[in-house]
Design an enzyme around this catalytic site. Structure first.
Site, PDB file in Angstrom:
ATOM      1  N   CYS A  10      29.659   1.099  16.355  1.00  0.00           N
ATOM      2  CA  CYS A  10      30.720   1.340  15.376  1.00  0.00           C
ATOM      3  C   CYS A  10      31.823   0.301  15.493  1.00  0.00           C
ATOM      4  O   CYS A  10      32.433   0.141  16.556  1.00  0.00           O
ATOM      5  CB  CYS A  10      31.306   2.731  15.584  1.00  0.00           C
ATOM      6  SG  CYS A  10      32.715   3.058  14.512  1.00  0.00           S
ATOM      7  N   ARG A  28      36.340   1.618  15.611  1.00  0.00           N
ATOM      8  CA  ARG A  28      36.779   2.540  16.656  1.00  0.00           C
ATOM      9  C   ARG A  28      38.240   2.452  17.050  1.00  0.00           C
ATOM     10  O   ARG A  28      38.700   3.250  17.884  1.00  0.00           O
ATOM     11  CB  ARG A  28      35.919   2.338  17.922  1.00  0.00           C
ATOM     12  CG  ARG A  28      34.505   2.811  17.759  1.00  0.00           C
ATOM     13  CD  ARG A  28      33.693   2.563  19.011  1.00  0.00           C
ATOM     14  NE  ARG A  28      33.052   1.249  19.037  1.00  0.00           N
ATOM     15  CZ  ARG A  28      32.510   0.696  20.115  1.00  0.00           C
ATOM     16  NH1 ARG A  28      32.588   1.311  21.277  1.00  0.00           N
ATOM     17  NH2 ARG A  28      31.925  -0.476  20.050  1.00  0.00           N
ATOM     18  N   TRP A  39      35.580   5.887   7.024  1.00  0.00           N
ATOM     19  CA  TRP A  39      35.508   5.365   5.663  1.00  0.00           C
ATOM     20  C   TRP A  39      34.628   4.132   5.673  1.00  0.00           C
ATOM     21  O   TRP A  39      34.316   3.576   6.735  1.00  0.00           O
ATOM     22  CB  TRP A  39      36.885   5.069   5.075  1.00  0.00           C
ATOM     23  CG  TRP A  39      37.767   4.184   5.896  1.00  0.00           C
ATOM     24  CD1 TRP A  39      37.642   2.846   6.093  1.00  0.00           C
ATOM     25  CD2 TRP A  39      38.938   4.581   6.613  1.00  0.00           C
ATOM     26  NE1 TRP A  39      38.648   2.370   6.888  1.00  0.00           N
ATOM     27  CE2 TRP A  39      39.468   3.422   7.213  1.00  0.00           C
ATOM     28  CE3 TRP A  39      39.611   5.812   6.791  1.00  0.00           C
ATOM     29  CZ2 TRP A  39      40.626   3.453   7.987  1.00  0.00           C
ATOM     30  CZ3 TRP A  39      40.758   5.823   7.562  1.00  0.00           C
ATOM     31  CH2 TRP A  39      41.250   4.661   8.148  1.00  0.00           C
ATOM     32  N   GLU A  76      28.711  -2.438   3.928  1.00  0.00           N
ATOM     33  CA  GLU A  76      27.678  -1.410   4.137  1.00  0.00           C
ATOM     34  C   GLU A  76      27.034  -1.052   2.805  1.00  0.00           C
ATOM     35  O   GLU A  76      25.839  -0.796   2.712  1.00  0.00           O
ATOM     36  CB  GLU A  76      28.285  -0.140   4.744  1.00  0.00           C
ATOM     37  CG  GLU A  76      28.901  -0.300   6.103  1.00  0.00           C
ATOM     38  CD  GLU A  76      29.433   1.037   6.614  1.00  0.00           C
ATOM     39  OE1 GLU A  76      30.658   1.272   6.488  1.00  0.00           O
ATOM     40  OE2 GLU A  76      28.624   1.851   7.087  1.00  0.00           O
TER      41      GLU A  76
HETATM   42  N1  ARG Z   1      26.003   2.504   6.777  1.00  0.00           N
HETATM   43  C1  ARG Z   1      25.995   3.900   6.360  1.00  0.00           C
HETATM   44  C2  ARG Z   1      25.980   3.988   4.849  1.00  0.00           C
HETATM   45  O1  ARG Z   1      25.954   3.005   4.195  1.00  0.00           O
HETATM   46  C3  ARG Z   1      27.227   4.626   6.851  1.00  0.00           C
HETATM   47  C4  ARG Z   1      27.428   4.605   8.337  1.00  0.00           C
HETATM   48  C5  ARG Z   1      28.819   5.045   8.718  1.00  0.00           C
HETATM   49  N2  ARG Z   1      29.820   4.118   8.205  1.00  0.00           N
HETATM   50  C6  ARG Z   1      31.133   4.277   8.272  1.00  0.00           C
HETATM   51  N3  ARG Z   1      31.902   3.355   7.736  1.00  0.00           N
HETATM   52  N4  ARG Z   1      31.686   5.318   8.886  1.00  0.00           N
HETATM   53  O2  ARG Z   1      26.064   5.024   4.275  1.00  0.00           O
END
Ligand code: ARG
Length: 444
Positions: A134, A137, A311, A316
């Site tokens: 992560c 953090r 968030w 991602e």
């Molecule tokens: N990578 C995952 C997604 O696209 C989420 C993982 C958690 N990510 C976060 N920013 N808390 O859904």
């Protein structure tokens, strides 16, 4: 509709928001005091295919649950180690010795012990702090706890998950939140949420192609086999229902399916700050990533249902969910709309499309007022976190391959250094093999 299937959950109250996103688990030592269990994970008969052999890096190595039905007795030494950590880092909680004596006695008598609210909150925060994968953090201390340890009935678990969505979303001012349900214990297993995340989109096989998110084709089949009816017509972004097994006396009853109310799910339509055509692609994404199939282990106690959210970081969504060939696979469409030369990878059309997708995600979330990090800012914050951990004299586990963003890695400072190796002690989020299989629609 099959037995035990309930559709439609009434959400709970409205509240409100940083960023745990450990996505999965690592090996742990086996049980030291194994106890048999009353009831176990029910298995749904499906004709789903086995897990895909081609697994992205979202699919971390996972560990088996201690057998599908086993609930372990609590190891008093693990409990003591955690209590010492809690009292050392929280001097205001007084001397640790009396608490250790009381907990050892409680374990002797009952096979387990009950965390105080402060221990539970600290344990969950430390599990986030220790999540090697992560990048978010820095704000681990701000994780908001919803203590729902008394909840085992599947319909209540589903309702509390919906409550989590509402409280954590806060109309876009996202608050990092964890909801902790009943632990595994001598009187039976805790509840389980089958979904990988509370909000995900269905994937439907259509001819040789997939409509929606290909990652969830198996899970979508499972939900349907349990009685879920997809919207008509089916779309690319249909929110999947929750699939939940109850805990304790409810564990034997089998999984229930609960629709997630529309108004509990905030989504952002994607458009681009300069390219008007981008909106025509019809892309959107949900605001809240809530990982829901990892167990939370604290001081020998195991909480199998403990959904948590942070968030998003834009990449991602833009450089993985919408870009990966086995997800929404949008790069070629974006490149075509940009009139890029896609005849060869060497023209960098993929790279340029991924950048514009990222710009669109950032712009759209910003305009919608939804919390979202970018990979530059988040990388800087992450290095601050690492420095703070070092200054506190703590080992700071980091998985480089997950921390470096999927685009422009070398442009961020996290790329240019080495870190402490991931470890497997202390409070931790873990992904069991069985939970992983359930999340992909392949119950074992
Ligand atoms: N990578 C995952 C997604 O696209 C989420 C993982 C958690 N990510 C976060 N920013 N808390 O859904």
């Amino acid at each position: 509709m099959t037995r035990g299937v309930a559709i439609d959950v009434v959400g709970t109250g409205d509240q409100l928001v940083p960023t745990p996103h450990p996505r999965d688990g690592r090996p742990r030592p086996g049980p030291r005091v194994p106890t048999p269990v009353a009831a176990g994970d029910p298995v749904v008969p499906t004709d789903n295919p086995p897990p895909s052999p081609r697994e992205g890096d979202d699919d971390a190595p996972a560990t088996p649950e201690a057998g599908p039905t086993a609930v372990r007795g609590v190891d008093p030494d693990e409990a003591e180690e955690f209590l010492r950590l809690f009292h050392t880092e929280n001097p205001a909680s007084g001397p640790v010795e009396p608490r250790i004596v009381a907990v050892r006695e409680e374990i002797d008598r009952t096979g387990t012990y009950v965390h105080t609210h402060d221990e539970l909150e600290f344990g969950a925060r430390v599990a986030w702090r220790s999540s090697a994968r992560c990048i978010g953090r820095l704000y681990w201390r701000s994780l908001h706890l919803r203590d729902r340890r008394h909840v085992t009935a599947p319909e209540e678990v589903a309702a509390e998950c919906v409550g989590h969505l509402r409280e954590a979303t806060r109309r876009g001012r996202i608050r990092s939140t964890i909801t902790i349900f009943a632990p595994d214990g001598p009187s039976g297993p805790g509840p389980r949420v089958w979904n990988e995340q509370l909000i995900r989109y269905a994937g439907y096989r259509a001819g040789g192609r997939v409509l929606g998110d290909p990652r969830y084709v198996g899970f979508t089949d499972t939900a349907r086999s349990l009685g879920w009816l997809p919207p008509s017509p089916m779309g690319r972004f249909d929110v999947l229902p929750l699939v939940v097994t109850g805990g304790g006396e409810h564990a034997a009853a089998g999984p229930q399916v609960h629709e997630v109310p529309r108004d509990a799910v905030m989504e952002v339509d994607l458009h681009h700050p300069e390219h008007a055509w981008f909106a025509e692609l019809g892309l959107r994404w949900h605001a809240l990533p809530v990982i829901s199939n990892m167990r939370l282990d604290i001081g020998g106690i195991s909480y199998p249902a403990a959904p948590f959210n942070g968030w998003y970081m834009a990449t991602e969504i833009s450089a993985r969910n919408l870009a990966d060939a086995d997800r929404y696979d949008m790069l070629a469409e974006v490149a075509d709309a940009m009139a890029l030369d896609t005849s060869s990878d060497r023209t960098l059309w993929r790279d340029r499309a991924a950048i514009e997708l990222t710009a669109a995600v950032q712009h759209s979330f910003d305009e919608a007022g939804v919390s979202l990090a970018d990979h530059h800012g988040e990388s800087q914050r992450f290095l601050r976190f690492v420095e703070k951990e070092e200054a506190a004299g703590r080992h700071c586990p980091v998985d480089w391959s997950w921390i470096v963003p999927p685009i422009s890695g070398g442009l961020t400072p996290v790329f240019h250094r080495y870190y402490d190796e991931p470890t497997d002690t202390g409070p931790m989020f873990r992904l069991d093999d069985q939970a992983k299989a359930r999340g992909r629609g392949c119950p074992v």
